[in-house]
Design a protein around this motif. Structure first.
Motif, mmCIF file in Angstrom:
data_model
loop_
_atom_site.group_PDB
_atom_site.id
_atom_site.type_symbol
_atom_site.label_atom_id
_atom_site.label_comp_id
_atom_site.label_asym_id
_atom_site.label_seq_id
_atom_site.Cartn_x
_atom_site.Cartn_y
_atom_site.Cartn_z
ATOM 1 N N LEU A 26 0.859 -1.403 0.127
ATOM 2 C CA LEU A 26 -0.007 0.172 0.097
ATOM 3 C C LEU A 26 0.884 1.243 -0.078
ATOM 4 O O LEU A 26 2.109 1.399 0.417
ATOM 5 C CB LEU A 26 -0.751 -0.038 1.253
ATOM 6 N N THR A 27 0.554 2.082 -0.536
ATOM 7 C CA THR A 27 1.145 3.497 -0.609
ATOM 8 C C THR A 27 1.329 4.135 0.791
ATOM 9 O O THR A 27 0.468 3.705 1.588
ATOM 10 C CB THR A 27 0.570 4.611 -1.346
ATOM 11 N N PRO A 28 2.628 4.761 1.137
ATOM 12 C CA PRO A 28 2.485 5.620 2.312
ATOM 13 C C PRO A 28 1.430 6.423 2.968
ATOM 14 O O PRO A 28 1.018 6.348 3.713
ATOM 15 C CB PRO A 28 3.991 6.345 2.411
ATOM 16 N N ALA A 29 0.754 7.029 1.809
ATOM 17 C CA ALA A 29 -0.328 7.948 2.085
ATOM 18 C C ALA A 29 -1.475 7.157 2.609
ATOM 19 O O ALA A 29 -2.325 7.496 3.481
ATOM 20 C CB ALA A 29 -0.732 8.706 0.925
ATOM 21 N N THR A 30 -1.720 6.147 1.788
ATOM 22 C CA THR A 30 -2.866 4.962 2.250
ATOM 23 C C THR A 30 -2.639 4.272 3.719
ATOM 24 O O THR A 30 -3.487 4.447 4.723
ATOM 25 C CB THR A 30 -3.142 3.849 1.495
ATOM 26 N N ARG A 31 -1.461 4.077 3.968
ATOM 27 C CA ARG A 31 -0.969 3.526 5.277
ATOM 28 C C ARG A 31 -1.134 4.571 6.454
ATOM 29 O O ARG A 31 -1.323 4.170 7.266
ATOM 30 C CB ARG A 31 0.453 2.923 5.107
ATOM 31 N N ALA A 32 -1.122 5.905 6.011
ATOM 32 C CA ALA A 32 -0.914 6.871 7.038
ATOM 33 C C ALA A 32 -2.381 7.141 7.480
ATOM 34 O O ALA A 32 -2.952 7.867 8.508
ATOM 35 C CB ALA A 32 -0.385 8.297 6.537
ATOM 36 N N ARG A 33 -3.526 6.823 6.608
ATOM 37 C CA ARG A 33 -4.902 7.155 6.899
ATOM 38 C C ARG A 33 -5.478 6.317 8.085
ATOM 39 O O ARG A 33 -4.904 5.495 8.369
ATOM 40 C CB ARG A 33 -5.841 6.720 5.711
ATOM 41 N N GLY A 34 -6.055 6.910 8.904
ATOM 42 C CA GLY A 34 -6.678 6.591 10.316
ATOM 43 C C GLY A 34 -7.112 4.987 10.305
ATOM 44 O O GLY A 34 -6.728 4.252 11.067
ATOM 45 N N ARG A 35 -8.088 4.492 9.238
ATOM 46 C CA ARG A 35 -8.677 3.264 8.860
ATOM 47 C C ARG A 35 -7.332 2.432 8.615
ATOM 48 O O ARG A 35 -7.518 1.261 9.390
ATOM 49 C CB ARG A 35 -9.529 3.195 7.721
ATOM 50 N N PHE A 36 -6.255 2.586 8.314
ATOM 51 C CA PHE A 36 -5.244 1.817 7.901
ATOM 52 C C PHE A 36 -4.502 1.683 9.218
ATOM 53 O O PHE A 36 -3.773 0.580 9.201
ATOM 54 C CB PHE A 36 -4.681 2.130 6.789
ATOM 55 N N ARG A 37 -4.309 2.830 9.707
ATOM 56 C CA ARG A 37 -3.484 2.910 11.067
ATOM 57 C C ARG A 37 -4.096 1.788 12.147
ATOM 58 O O ARG A 37 -3.654 0.747 12.654
ATOM 59 C CB ARG A 37 -3.448 4.235 11.968
ATOM 60 N N LEU A 38 -5.539 1.723 12.084
ATOM 61 C CA LEU A 38 -6.259 0.716 13.011
ATOM 62 C C LEU A 38 -6.039 -0.643 12.281
ATOM 63 O O LEU A 38 -5.840 -1.545 13.099
ATOM 64 C CB LEU A 38 -7.647 1.027 12.837
ATOM 65 N N ILE A 39 -5.991 -0.792 11.122
ATOM 66 C CA ILE A 39 -5.611 -2.062 10.645
ATOM 67 C C ILE A 39 -4.173 -2.453 10.886
ATOM 68 O O ILE A 39 -4.009 -3.777 11.300
ATOM 69 C CB ILE A 39 -5.760 -2.100 9.148
ATOM 70 N N GLU A 40 -3.061 -1.546 11.024
ATOM 71 C CA GLU A 40 -1.896 -1.866 11.194
ATOM 72 C C GLU A 40 -1.865 -2.303 12.645
ATOM 73 O O GLU A 40 -1.187 -3.171 12.916
ATOM 74 C CB GLU A 40 -1.141 -0.487 10.941
ATOM 75 N N ALA A 41 -2.492 -1.628 13.568
ATOM 76 C CA ALA A 41 -2.463 -2.158 15.076
ATOM 77 C C ALA A 41 -3.000 -3.629 15.195
ATOM 78 O O ALA A 41 -2.445 -4.319 15.805
ATOM 79 C CB ALA A 41 -3.430 -1.263 15.769
ATOM 80 N N GLY A 42 -4.076 -3.958 14.345
ATOM 81 C CA GLY A 42 -4.553 -5.376 14.331
ATOM 82 C C GLY A 42 -3.360 -6.359 13.753
ATOM 83 O O GLY A 42 -3.389 -7.263 14.217
ATOM 84 N N LEU A 43 -2.883 -5.905 12.565
ATOM 85 C CA LEU A 43 -1.884 -6.771 12.186
ATOM 86 C C LEU A 43 -0.530 -7.139 13.211
ATOM 87 O O LEU A 43 -0.154 -7.977 13.260
ATOM 88 C CB LEU A 43 -1.270 -6.049 10.853
ATOM 89 N N LEU A 44 -0.157 -5.913 13.709
ATOM 90 C CA LEU A 44 0.832 -5.964 14.707
ATOM 91 C C LEU A 44 0.496 -6.932 15.753
ATOM 92 O O LEU A 44 1.350 -7.701 16.315
ATOM 93 C CB LEU A 44 1.288 -4.686 15.237
#
Length: 656
Positions: free
Chosen positions: A585-603
């Protein structure tokens, strides 16, 4: 008599967020709609109410796209507005945002009669996502906020019954394929804005319809409606009859008295006048009344709990005061749909204006005095007479066009040859979205896009499905046919169409994604994960080969498919594959709040609990958090036993 009503263009400048692109993936999964009840609750309801609750519930958003591309980065931006005013009232209408009345000012006193939101901030409350608070909105389609909340409607000048001018708004509602219109006018010297509404069913079949006019008013008020009982609906999804004004030891007609968000659908006696008012501490405010066809009246409160406060701040500027909603609808509750007979219509008249009455004291006496006061300033007979005077003008052809809506109505009129006096859907409004379907209508085949881009939306009504079935088979045609079949309930045939689509040349990711959704719905999570992984790989290859003016479309579809793929892969424990999707995913996409939440779940799935907690500690905002969605709280509970921080608390019901 001199007519002094004027209609003019104006530019409204507000701190406004970007709407962003629509989600390019068809909404195949069932709706996550809060306004549903268990069958056990229906047995105690009046028969007509229970029947209408069970009539034609919406199972799909198709053909409407999900609108989830908006953000929370507000900056001063200009919104096109239309202002209609006389010497008593000034109404500001936003034709690009569903025809919402953003402001209604009583000029002699300078009072703003509505809650006029000082910002434009979309949030995930409409049936299809983007919605914003404030003003008066026109809800048509199905249970919930209309899919037209943030979409343009047609607007034009039309002669008014008193010889002046009306502002006509009209559009084609796509969930039910019904045209509608809203006519606004100000009789000379009147303190009341008149609103004539008509919904048509041009089909040779019955159609379910739905309407609620939602009016935002400051919440520090008392709401009056001529009822001794109401149906209470909370986010526990239970519908039950309660007394008015006091319920569970608390007077609920004062919005600040409620702790949690709730709906109160008032049981207005059959013979009583239809009206609702919100009055401040001095007894001043707004009243809405109508002809009897618009039978329902409702109060919605956010509540004083942390979730309600969070949502209020989320939707506006903190510190600007909260709001509640008073509403009027075709049915007694918003869980119902009304049957509209073939080739028929339903219409009514509403009136909005300033109101002053006593709000304290015995409930029955307060209502009687308020109703007598309303009869003095706007007699019930005058409302009926205004409706009768308006009806002949409902068919009048619009004059000067003031704003343009979509081309979907024009496409349907071309297909059928329907005559819809008063609401012309001109061929000139056809745009890029309608062109491939116009080609299918005229040439019998579905064209390939002229350049490299994701497939557009699918039309799913039976007549379009029939045309797709007889069109020459291509990968794109099979894709669209499968979506239409899926919407029609023929899931097995949809899967066969998508599988045939894989045999054709061209990108495979659109049909692989559809097949993955079908696998998830049929409870084959491993196969769904496989197909999502393949689909995302193919999409990344195609997106890498595309470019130029379509880059933004590819970014949106990569983000949308990536989000679904990560969720499916994590569901079967494939954390490494989910991480691979995340990294692409692009850095801009990963920085969006929805994807920050997804990142927390992935971690967290990777066993990196401290890093997942650090995402929360750093802070994020999920711009498209769904009304009633508790996903943030659930993930937080997996991380820690600590209380959910206030900035993440959007819970709209008592904590279990």
């Amino acid at each position: 008599m001199e007519i002094v009503t004027t209609i003019r263009h104006e530019v409204l400048t507000l701190p406004a967020a970007h709407l962003g692109p629509d989600n390019p993936l068809p909404a195949l999964r069932p709706l996550d709609e809060m306004h549903r009840i268990e069958d056990r609750d229906k047995k105690d309801l009046p028969r007509d109410m229970a029947r209408q609750i069970g009539y034609a519930p919406l199972h799909s958003l198709l053909p409407v796209p999900v609108r989830d591309g908006y953000d929370r980065d507000r900056a001063p931006r200009s919104l096109d507005a239309l202002v209609i005013e006389n010497d008593r009232l000034r109404a500001t209408v936003l034709p690009g945002l569903g025809g919402r009345i953003a402001s209604l000012v009583h000029k002699p006193t300078g009072r703003e009669l509505l809650y006029a939101n000082p910002v434009f901030q979309p949030a995930n409350f409409a049936l299809n996502g983007a919605w914003f608070s404030g003003g008066i909105e026109w809800n048509i389609g199905a249970t919930g906020h209309t899919t037209l909340s943030c979409s343009p409607v047609h607007a034009a000048r039309v002669p008014a019954p008193d010889g002046g001018e009306m502002l006509r708004l009209w559009e084609w509602e796509r969930l039910r394929d019904l045209p509608f219109q809203v006519d606004l006018w100000l009789p000379d010297g009147s303190d009341f804005l008149h609103v004539g509404v008509r919904i048509r069913n041009p089909h040779e079949r019955q159609a379910p319809t739905y309407w609620w006019s939602n009016i935002a008013v400051p919440e520090d008020c008392r709401v009056l409606a001529p009822a001794e009982e109401a149906y209470h609906f909370g986010y526990e999804q239970r519908l039950r009859r309660v007394p008015v004004p006091e319920y569970d030891g608390v007077d609920r007609t004062y919005p600040p008295n409620s702790t949690y968000a709730a709906d109160y659908f008032y049981e207005v006696p059959e013979a009583r006048r239809r009206w609702i008012a919100a009055l401040d501490g001095d007894g001043h405010g707004l009243v809405q009344t109508s002809t009897d066809t618009l039978r329902g009246r409702k109060l919605f409160v956010w509540g004083r709990g942390p979730g309600g406060r969070s949502w209020q701040q989320w939707l506006t500027e903190p510190g600007t005061g909260g709001y509640c909603e008073i509403q009027a609808g075709l049915a007694r509750t918003q869980l119902e749909h009304v049957r509209l007979e073939p080739e028929s219509e339903v219409s009514w008249l509403e009136a909005y204006g300033p109101f002053e009455a006593r709000r304290e004291g015995d409930w029955g006496a307060v209502l009687d005095e308020a109703e007598a006061r309303l009869e003095g300033v706007l007699p019930r007979a005058d409302v009926d007479a205004a409706y009768a005077a308006w009806l002949p003008y409902a068919d009048t052809d619009p004059g000067e066009r003031l704003a343009a809506g979509s081309g979907w109505g024009a496409l349907e009129v071309l297909r059928t040859g329907w005559k819809l006096p008063g609401t012309p859907f001109d061929e000139s409004t056809l745009g890029e979205e309608q062109q491939p379907w116009l080609h299918l209508l005229r040439a019998g085949s579905f064209p390939e896009p002229p350049d490299s881009r994701p497939p557009g939306g699918t039309l799913v009504a039976r007549h379009w499905r029939d045309m797709l079935e007889t069109a020459p088979a291509t990968g794109l045609t099979e894709y669209h046919l499968g979506v239409a079949q899926w919407h029609g309930g023929d899931r097995a045939q949809a899967v066969r169409s998508w599988e045939r689509g894989l045999a054709h040349d061209g990108p495979s990711w659109p049909v692989l994604r559809c097949l993955a959704v079908a696998d998830r719905e049929e409870r084959h999570p491993e196969r769904a994960a496989d197909r999502y992984a393949l689909a995302f790989d193919d999409l990344c290859r195609e997106a890498g080969e595309a470019g130029g003016g379509t880059a933004g479309e590819w970014t949106a579809v990569v983000a949308a498919l990536g989000r679904e793929a990560i969720e499916a892969l994590l569901a079967v424990g494939r954390t490494a594959d989910a991480r691979s999707v995340w990294e692409r995913l692009t850095p801009a996409t990963r920085a969006r709040g929805r994807f920050r939440l997804i990142e927390a779940g992935l971690l967290l799935a990777e066993g990196r609990q401290d890093e997942a907690r650090a995402v929360f500690d750093a802070g994020f905002e999920v711009a498209d958090l769904r009304e009633g969605d508790e996903v943030i709280g659930r993930l937080w509970a997996r991380l820690t036993d600590e209380p959910l921080p206030e900035r993440y608390d959007f819970r709209m019901r008592p904590t279990p």
